[in-house]
Write a protein that holds these residues in place. Structure first.
Motif, PDB file in Angstrom:
ATOM      1  N   UNK A   1       0.826  -1.104   0.119  1.00  0.00           N
ATOM      2  CA  UNK A   1       0.107  -0.050   0.028  1.00  0.00           C
ATOM      3  C   UNK A   1       1.010   1.191   0.003  1.00  0.00           C
ATOM      4  N   UNK A   2       1.850   1.231   0.839  1.00  0.00           N
ATOM      5  CA  UNK A   2       2.730   2.344   0.846  1.00  0.00           C
ATOM      6  C   UNK A   2       3.439   2.474  -0.468  1.00  0.00           C
ATOM      7  N   UNK A   3       3.969   1.396  -1.343  1.00  0.00           N
ATOM      8  CA  UNK A   3       4.660   1.723  -2.470  1.00  0.00           C
ATOM      9  C   UNK A   3       3.393   2.359  -3.440  1.00  0.00           C
ATOM     10  N   UNK A   4       2.162   1.625  -3.310  1.00  0.00           N
ATOM     11  CA  UNK A   4       0.996   2.074  -4.288  1.00  0.00           C
ATOM     12  C   UNK A   4       0.606   3.646  -4.037  1.00  0.00           C
ATOM     13  N   UNK A   5       0.815   3.907  -2.903  1.00  0.00           N
ATOM     14  CA  UNK A   5       0.510   5.277  -2.435  1.00  0.00           C
ATOM     15  C   UNK A   5       1.334   6.252  -3.214  1.00  0.00           C
ATOM     16  N   UNK A   6       2.708   5.907  -3.251  1.00  0.00           N
ATOM     17  CA  UNK A   6       3.497   6.970  -3.705  1.00  0.00           C
ATOM     18  C   UNK A   6       3.545   7.200  -5.274  1.00  0.00           C
ATOM     19  N   UNK A   7       3.494   5.811  -5.801  1.00  0.00           N
ATOM     20  CA  UNK A   7       3.368   5.667  -7.535  1.00  0.00           C
ATOM     21  C   UNK A   7       2.011   5.933  -7.808  1.00  0.00           C
ATOM     22  N   UNK A   8       0.997   5.730  -7.121  1.00  0.00           N
ATOM     23  CA  UNK A   8      -0.379   6.742  -7.489  1.00  0.00           C
ATOM     24  C   UNK A   8      -0.178   7.955  -7.719  1.00  0.00           C
ATOM     25  N   UNK A   9       0.446   8.673  -6.957  1.00  0.00           N
ATOM     26  CA  UNK A   9       0.712   9.904  -6.632  1.00  0.00           C
ATOM     27  C   UNK A   9       1.481  10.494  -7.761  1.00  0.00           C
ATOM     28  N   UNK A  10       2.719  10.065  -7.864  1.00  0.00           N
ATOM     29  CA  UNK A  10       3.901  10.691  -8.684  1.00  0.00           C
ATOM     30  C   UNK A  10       4.223   9.681  -9.900  1.00  0.00           C
ATOM     31  N   UNK A  11       3.513   8.524  -9.904  1.00  0.00           N
ATOM     32  CA  UNK A  11       3.692   7.763 -11.387  1.00  0.00           C
ATOM     33  C   UNK A  11       5.347   7.290 -11.475  1.00  0.00           C
ATOM     34  N   UNK A  12       6.189   7.137 -10.535  1.00  0.00           N
ATOM     35  CA  UNK A  12       7.485   6.527 -10.538  1.00  0.00           C
ATOM     36  C   UNK A  12       8.203   6.396  -9.250  1.00  0.00           C
ATOM     37  N   UNK A  13       9.098   5.893  -9.228  1.00  0.00           N
ATOM     38  CA  UNK A  13      10.026   5.459  -7.672  1.00  0.00           C
ATOM     39  C   UNK A  13      11.423   5.307  -8.332  1.00  0.00           C
ATOM     40  N   UNK A  14      12.342   6.004  -7.775  1.00  0.00           N
ATOM     41  CA  UNK A  14      13.636   6.034  -8.508  1.00  0.00           C
ATOM     42  C   UNK A  14      14.560   5.370  -7.261  1.00  0.00           C
ATOM     43  N   UNK A  15      14.475   5.938  -5.841  1.00  0.00           N
ATOM     44  CA  UNK A  15      15.229   5.201  -5.116  1.00  0.00           C
ATOM     45  C   UNK A  15      14.387   5.157  -3.777  1.00  0.00           C
ATOM     46  N   UNK A  16      14.906   4.056  -2.837  1.00  0.00           N
ATOM     47  CA  UNK A  16      14.237   3.603  -1.645  1.00  0.00           C
ATOM     48  C   UNK A  16      15.586   3.591  -0.704  1.00  0.00           C
ATOM     49  N   UNK A  17      15.314   4.560   0.385  1.00  0.00           N
ATOM     50  CA  UNK A  17      16.146   4.467   1.511  1.00  0.00           C
ATOM     51  C   UNK A  17      15.254   3.740   2.798  1.00  0.00           C
ATOM     52  N   UNK A  18      15.968   2.658   2.926  1.00  0.00           N
ATOM     53  CA  UNK A  18      15.180   1.813   4.361  1.00  0.00           C
ATOM     54  C   UNK A  18      16.055   2.326   5.479  1.00  0.00           C
ATOM     55  N   UNK A  19      15.533   3.358   6.063  1.00  0.00           N
ATOM     56  CA  UNK A  19      16.204   4.128   7.407  1.00  0.00           C
ATOM     57  C   UNK A  19      15.303   3.655   8.544  1.00  0.00           C
ATOM     58  N   UNK A  20      14.106   3.582   8.648  1.00  0.00           N
ATOM     59  CA  UNK A  20      13.381   3.300   9.816  1.00  0.00           C
ATOM     60  C   UNK A  20      13.790   1.993  10.401  1.00  0.00           C
ATOM     61  N   UNK A  21      13.991   1.943  11.771  1.00  0.00           N
ATOM     62  CA  UNK A  21      14.123   0.550  12.473  1.00  0.00           C
ATOM     63  C   UNK A  21      13.618   0.776  13.703  1.00  0.00           C
ATOM     64  N   UNK A  22      13.616  -0.607  14.381  1.00  0.00           N
ATOM     65  CA  UNK A  22      13.051  -0.673  15.564  1.00  0.00           C
ATOM     66  C   UNK A  22      14.481  -1.063  16.533  1.00  0.00           C
ATOM     67  N   UNK A  23      14.598  -0.470  17.757  1.00  0.00           N
ATOM     68  CA  UNK A  23      15.661  -0.845  18.284  1.00  0.00           C
ATOM     69  C   UNK A  23      15.261  -1.223  19.793  1.00  0.00           C
ATOM     70  N   UNK A  24      15.743  -2.378  20.208  1.00  0.00           N
ATOM     71  CA  UNK A  24      15.482  -2.424  21.750  1.00  0.00           C
ATOM     72  C   UNK A  24      16.676  -3.450  22.187  1.00  0.00           C
ATOM     73  N   UNK A  25      17.367  -2.816  23.313  1.00  0.00           N
ATOM     74  CA  UNK A  25      18.648  -3.470  23.617  1.00  0.00           C
ATOM     75  C   UNK A  25      18.325  -4.280  24.974  1.00  0.00           C
ATOM     76  N   UNK A  26      19.342  -5.069  25.138  1.00  0.00           N
ATOM     77  CA  UNK A  26      19.071  -5.754  26.369  1.00  0.00           C
ATOM     78  C   UNK A  26      19.902  -7.050  26.277  1.00  0.00           C
TER      79      UNK A  26
END
Ligand SMILES: NC(=O)c1ccc[n+]([C@@H]2O[C@H](COP(=O)([O-])OP(=O)(O)OC[C@H]3O[C@@H](n4cnc5c(N)ncnc54)[C@H](OP(=O)(O)O)[C@@H]3O)[C@@H](O)[C@H]2O)c1
Length: 248
Positions: free
Chosen positions: A74-99
């Motif tokens: 759905x995320x990719x669909x929202x982007x491409x429906x809006x702008x019609x293309x996708x040139x780069x993908x930066x996977x930055x979000x992360x879950x961190x839990x230490x212990x």
């Protein structure tokens, strides 16, 4: 919109975790270079909106929770429906839990692995049909220096970050025939919310163990990420350390 219907125009990047920290820095620098940015958030949608204040119509906030990888398409669909293309993908979000492993709840341990890796695979998979039609297309995974040298209390997080390297190198081999570059940026310690809770004594020890004697800044890491996403046209399967020499 179907991936065959891409239109020409300014480049489009999808940056996960663009509401704060390194992801927001990457989004800002991409925007300054004229790239349109779809920025995902979990709770900070208004912060992604604000990134667009100086760039009207060039930022698209998209909700995405790493815990719900089923919504990646759905995320990719929202982007491409809006702008019609996708040139780069930066996977930055992360879950961190230490212990430390002897004490961490195994459910929490597994959640770190699962939410980070599943969301990575799901987002890239949904993006591939668009990326292969992109211009100088690239995927950048934000890894971590901890993935190569380890850190006490980080068996789960470090596993995810070293997995990012194997993932990227395999994907680089899969997508090279279609011209998609896949690279990893491995930051050392950076001043963001993620490191804000490190006690002063430990911060000083980490800074002392870093050749450049300090934590990195968001802008420094974002510059390296934008280099991999936009400029590094002959890099694929690379791991770029941006750690001030902490891993040497
Ligand atoms: N900071 C460091 O020292 C350091 C070092 C090496 C690598 N890294 C890596 O760099 C990347 C960014 O780190 P950061 O320090 O900038 O982190 P941060 O300041 O804590 O920001 C985290 C970002 O990820 C989003 N996020 C967090 N949990 C999420 C979830 N469950 N689902 C969806 N989005 C989620 C947040 O969105 P909301 O605010 O909307 O919730 C926010 O935009 C991460 O991959 C991290 O592992 C950081």
């Amino acid at each position: 919109m179907d991936a065959d219907d891409t239109t020409t125009g300014d480049r489009v990047a999808l940056v996960t975790g663009a509401s704060r920290g390194i992801g927001a820095g990457i989004a800002r620098q991409l925007l300054d270079r004229g790239v349109r940015v779809a920025g995902t958030y979990r709770s900070g949608g208004e912060l992604v909106e604000k990134l667009g204040a100086a760039h009207p119509g060039r930022v698209l906030p998209v909700a995405f929770d790493l815990a719900v990888p089923q919504t990646a398409a759905d995320v990719v669909e929202q982007v491409t429906a809006h702008w019609g293309r996708l040139d780069s993908l930066v996977l930055n979000a992360a879950v961190w839990q230490g212990g430390k492993l002897a004490r961490i709840d195994l459910g929490d341990w597994w959640r770190v692995i699962e939410e980070n890796l599943r969301s990575t695979a799901a987002l890239v998979r949904a993006a591939i049909p668009w990326l292969i039609r992109g211009e100088n297309p690239g995927v950048v995974l934000i890894g971590s220096a901890v993935g190569s040298v380890g850190f006490p209390g980080d068996t789960a997080y470090a596993s995810v970050k070293s997995a990012a390297v194997g993932f990227a190198r395999s994907l680089a081999k899969e997508l090279a025939p279609q011209g998609v570059r896949v690279n990893v940026l491995a930051p050392g310690f950076v001043d963001t919310d993620m490191t804000a809770a490190i006690p002063d004594g430990s911060r000083q020890k980490i800074a002392d163990a870093t050749l450049l004697g300090r934590f990195g800044t968001v802008d420094e890491i974002a510059r390296a990420a934008v280099f991999l996403a936009e400029d590094a046209t002959f890099c694929t399967g690379a791991v770029l350390a941006a750690d001030g020499g902490w891993t040497l």
